[in-house]
Design a protein around this motif. Structure first.
Motif, PDB file in Angstrom:
ATOM      1  N   GLY A 259      -8.850 -52.334 -26.237  1.00  0.00           N
ATOM      2  CA  GLY A 259      -7.763 -51.607 -26.881  1.00  0.00           C
ATOM      3  C   GLY A 259      -7.665 -50.146 -26.464  1.00  0.00           C
ATOM      4  N   LYS A 260      -8.153 -49.828 -25.272  1.00  0.00           N
ATOM      5  CA  LYS A 260      -8.128 -48.421 -24.855  1.00  0.00           C
ATOM      6  C   LYS A 260      -6.838 -48.080 -24.119  1.00  0.00           C
ATOM      7  N   VAL A 261      -6.321 -46.899 -24.361  1.00  0.00           N
ATOM      8  CA  VAL A 261      -5.138 -46.402 -23.657  1.00  0.00           C
ATOM      9  C   VAL A 261      -5.465 -45.048 -23.047  1.00  0.00           C
ATOM     10  N   THR A 262      -4.548 -44.557 -22.227  1.00  0.00           N
ATOM     11  CA  THR A 262      -4.794 -43.311 -21.523  1.00  0.00           C
ATOM     12  C   THR A 262      -4.624 -42.101 -22.443  1.00  0.00           C
ATOM     13  N   SER A 263      -5.561 -41.186 -22.352  1.00  0.00           N
ATOM     14  CA  SER A 263      -5.497 -39.975 -23.172  1.00  0.00           C
ATOM     15  C   SER A 263      -4.268 -39.149 -22.839  1.00  0.00           C
ATOM     16  N   LYS A 264      -3.597 -38.676 -23.852  1.00  0.00           N
ATOM     17  CA  LYS A 264      -2.415 -37.838 -23.645  1.00  0.00           C
ATOM     18  C   LYS A 264      -2.679 -36.393 -24.069  1.00  0.00           C
ATOM     19  N   ARG A 265      -3.962 -36.038 -24.228  1.00  0.00           N
ATOM     20  CA  ARG A 265      -4.267 -34.690 -24.669  1.00  0.00           C
ATOM     21  C   ARG A 265      -4.477 -33.711 -23.514  1.00  0.00           C
ATOM     22  N   GLY A 266      -5.048 -34.185 -22.418  1.00  0.00           N
ATOM     23  CA  GLY A 266      -5.423 -33.295 -21.319  1.00  0.00           C
ATOM     24  C   GLY A 266      -4.416 -33.323 -20.196  1.00  0.00           C
ATOM     25  N   PRO A 267      -4.882 -33.349 -18.967  1.00  0.00           N
ATOM     26  CA  PRO A 267      -3.971 -33.285 -17.812  1.00  0.00           C
ATOM     27  C   PRO A 267      -3.070 -34.505 -17.695  1.00  0.00           C
ATOM     28  N   PHE A 268      -3.331 -35.558 -18.501  1.00  0.00           N
ATOM     29  CA  PHE A 268      -2.501 -36.757 -18.383  1.00  0.00           C
ATOM     30  C   PHE A 268      -1.400 -36.818 -19.434  1.00  0.00           C
ATOM     31  N   ARG A 269      -1.170 -35.737 -20.142  1.00  0.00           N
ATOM     32  CA  ARG A 269      -0.043 -35.754 -21.088  1.00  0.00           C
ATOM     33  C   ARG A 269       1.245 -35.995 -20.293  1.00  0.00           C
TER      34      ARG A 269
END
Lengths: 240, 240, 240, 240, 240, 240
Positions: free
Chosen positions: E215-225
């Protein structure tokens, strides 16, 4: 001063080689006590054996009866030094660290001649952890088994000569003996190669003496603070 | 055994502090001879002064008359140790290296408390060259001028205490005294901070003794081979 | 614009080679003034000589009379650049740094072909300090003495060709001339090897001109702030 | 000499800012031609936009009609420089690399003041690839959008001042302008901060001129050898 | 579960090889959809082609119609993964990263056998960015063109065997297939070499499934926002 | 498929937490068997305890009776994984490595929230050895004792939240749970922080399944070749 020198394996012959080397290097007023673990392999030549000896050596020192002012860990490249520093206040000198340090003072880059091929990776990690890796020209194996060294010193010396020359070709200008069982072979190898050769046991004894004379003890503020005294343990420390 | 201890600057007061510290650390049968360059600045606190003292110290040792079995370079973080190793066969121990090495044996990460802000960058480079940088938690300046230390030891100790605490906060669990002029202040600072404090002069003397006892000399195979004897020089070595 | 180019050694022949190379690289409206130290070795090929020349070059520039807008330090891999930046406001360009930088713009990895084997370690440290080491494929010695280059350019070029090919085999796709005395040999070596060859003196002059045109001066906020004006010095600056 | 300066985004206003900055930095006999891609985002402030602009900039240069002696890639921290070096023989100067290089000559550690927070990671990777990371004190965002800079230079300068001071606090002693859109603001920021400020566009133009004058071209031996001429492509190069 | 597997080049034959490899590795309840860019080169073997494919792959995924729970980027060593992570919420697994990760779990050091010499530098940078470089023994080229692999699997396997043995000699104890076109050749090479061989496509599919199940998704907090939705773009996304 | 999950300590409560977490993460057709050592500490929170558990875990697996297709080492940051790889052919997945690897696929930099301050240094070394350090933003301690976690999950979650936020402030954009005892708290922490949270036990089980499905086994060519079968051992393997 009492220096406790701990062989990492269960071979009494190697413990005797280490003891003799330590006595030769020690000052007159230093008493060397050499011990070995009660359990574990007769030699450590790879990760698996190294991890077992790490625990066995910790066990041996914790159950050792008698005073000592410093501990020399006489297992070249073996695990456990940070754990030992946690449970003791006196200085703990690993032969891997001490010989690398002194090599850095008398040469520009040292090379390590060890025993088995399987030991190389663990030695590299130990030097990296110690912070000496950037001054190391390489770690090479003589392919002499630990148990064979004291049976035929001449053969061991010859193998060290060949491996040593390969290390000099890689840019080393000094050689570190990469096994406690090589203790005492530094002079012979210096004659063969014409460069400084560092014997871990001798270096560690000399450095341990220096630390005791300077009155230094192990820091208890950082990762080496003593483990919790109230934690529950099963079957530890142990006797066979 | 004779150990030649070389201050890097031209202040006789600092040379005396260094000499006294070296004598205290030395074994009874070791004779300490402390010298200083004939020219250069009264203290070295940055790159420019460091490069001048490097040459002045090399000049002082080359023109020194009298026997010695090892040299201690008593300029914390200053340049020149690799050059000294080229022109001598006996061991050359830099206080920067020796204190970092011993700190790595009694703690997990050391911090360096030095004098001037301008000295920090050079110290970092020296530790990097020595191979000890990965175990260093930081280098911070007390902002105590070198020349002021011996005039007011209490003030120096207090400043070391503040800087030392800042280094412990950064993860250090031991402190290295980052100036030869701090020699002798390790005990006082240990009491203040409760962690091992390494005095470079004392450490270097102890390590130099160890190397001499082990019979180690400087490798002449690599970058430390002696300079050409037939090269033409102008005005060197020199007297003022 | 006046660019002061400082040879690191006391050989007038090499100073002349450097001056000629600088003039060729300079713009028409740039005046090149080439000087050499009043004291020191006729060539620097190792740590000891390098440390002496560092002080001698600082001495030469401090006692130089006449205006200049930038300094080019024409000793490949030699010490001292950070000290020079402390005592001057104008840009200081080391040929080691400038040639590595331009090599990184026209190739993926550069190799350095220097003179003596003893110079290699110091060059590696200089590149590490400059921050260019990660783009360097290696430093190899031609074994041509500095003093022999200008006596037989053909021989020097041939040796550079052999060493250059060894560097290309190691992954370099450009070559940096690792001695100021090689100034002017870049074109010939480019023809031999078919890759860009960077001449430190030419590169440094071009980059120094760029900095002057852009109006950039040396930062006085960090380690390059000017040394204390009130510090006591003995015998410095000096004349032979 | 013709220098082709390529903005990475599709904003004609920013292309004009870059062109003006390039002209100011260029020598009199250098003709600046500034272009921009035919497709892509109006500004690049993160990985996604950066990868698209990399391709768009390669497309723009490949389809550009007219002679040029060097290319300046005027996208700070953006991808693509290694690809450009493959398809051209003339020098390719990335403003990220050129400004870091010149900063290393006039200071000990540079800090980068960029626009958006999302751009920071890519800039760090670009400096690492260039080999300049070890001299960088940090990359911080002003949070000024690229598109806002030329609309209010005063506001941009003020933000640069705040970010610049934060970088100085982290140990920088020079500042690099981390966006091509900041071109021309170096003087104003130097007055605010009292340290050298490097403008990537100006630096790259000056360094490109130096490379052309020195007659250097891109190496075709290593990773920059020309791509296969016989490979099949679909829809490339393209027009919108 | 739907896994979208994206070939980086425009060769339908290679897309089919990749699709077949992905299907073999996938669980029964996973549906593999394999796509390729609408534009770009028929194979990517160097920086220039890699940067174009990065944009083309981003374009292909952005314009892809249909649901997917994870993306596998099937271009070994190619650029773009960080950009893809910005524009998607679902996990993005690069075959370069996934195969290096699994190799680190079943061996001590992996070696990469790729296709063209020109691809080596980009692969090294990709592994560095991924953080796996310290466990890599080297990247070597088989000199088999990407387009030739599927035409003659036996020849490809033989070349992989030779290159693989060279990597084992350099200290690797596992091999990573350094091209998506090698998909499916892992078993054959394991038989030849007797060490684990990691096929990037298979590894990436298995790891993508693991991430989806967890159930993991890509972080949207850092450079991948996510990139700004209001930014103006010209000609993007595009169709040929 | 059978996956053997080994807790590193002798607390049955923590073994149960780990078992439950592993079962939740496992596929339906995977059977989880969770064991714990017969001797050693009730929790490992520093070097000393870690070295003892390394041997105890090796002992536990060597004396375990029953089939398994992969081993998950469920001691976060603890020693021993390289030794386990030597004595087994099946894949050995350390929760430290597996969670760092998956974190690198869904974020740019991960931070580790562990239990005790004394565990931090060992975790950093473990990540360095695994090769994942360059992608780690830091390791911070919640100061929640291992033994307290399962007694009060709410308190543990709250502490993880605070430590997690501190890691995000340091640049992390995902969080790794730095203790096997935290198993199952990832969802709760994801809700608190809004970034991916990686649970080592779940990640390791998923990755172990992937390796088994791909048919990968541990390399026996390098440092993981099986230890000598003829070596003499004393008191090993052991029972309490």
């Amino acid at each position: 001063m009492h220096v406790l020198v701990v062989n990492c394996n269960t071979s009494p012959e190697i413990t005797e080689v280490i003891r003799a080397g330590a006595v030769t290097a020690a000052s007159q007023d230093t008493e060397i006590v050499a011990i070995q673990p009660a359990w574990g392999p007769e030699s450590a030549e790879g990760f698996y054996e190294s991890y077992v000896t790490a625990a066995a050596v910790l066990d041996a020192v914790r159950t050792h009866d008698g005073p000592f002012d410093a501990v020399v860990m006489a297992g070249y490249g073996e695990h456990g030094r940070e754990g030992m520093r946690q449970v003791l206040d006196v200085p703990v000198v690993d032969i891997t660290e001490a010989s690398a340090q002194l090599a850095c003072l008398v040469s520009y880059r040292f090379g390590v001649a060890t025993t088995a091929v399987t030991a190389v990776a663990g030695i590299e990690e130990s030097l990296r952890g110690a912070g000496s890796w950037s001054r190391c020209a390489g770690v090479l194996a003589t392919r002499v088994p630990v148990s064979a060294i004291h049976q035929d010193n001449e053969l061991a010396l010859q193998a060290l000569g060949e491996t040593g020359r390969a290390l000099l070709d890689r840019g080393a200008d000094s050689i570190v003996l990469g096994c406690a069982g090589f203790a005492g072979l530094d002079r012979g190898l210096e004659e063969l190669l014409g460069v400084p050769v560092l014997d871990g046991v001798a270096c560690a004894v000399a450095v341990a003496e220096a630390l005791v004379r300077l009155g230094k003890v192990t820091s208890k503020r950082g990762p080496f603070r003593a483990p919790s005294a109230t934690k529950k343990w099963i079957g530890w420390p142990r006797t066979v």
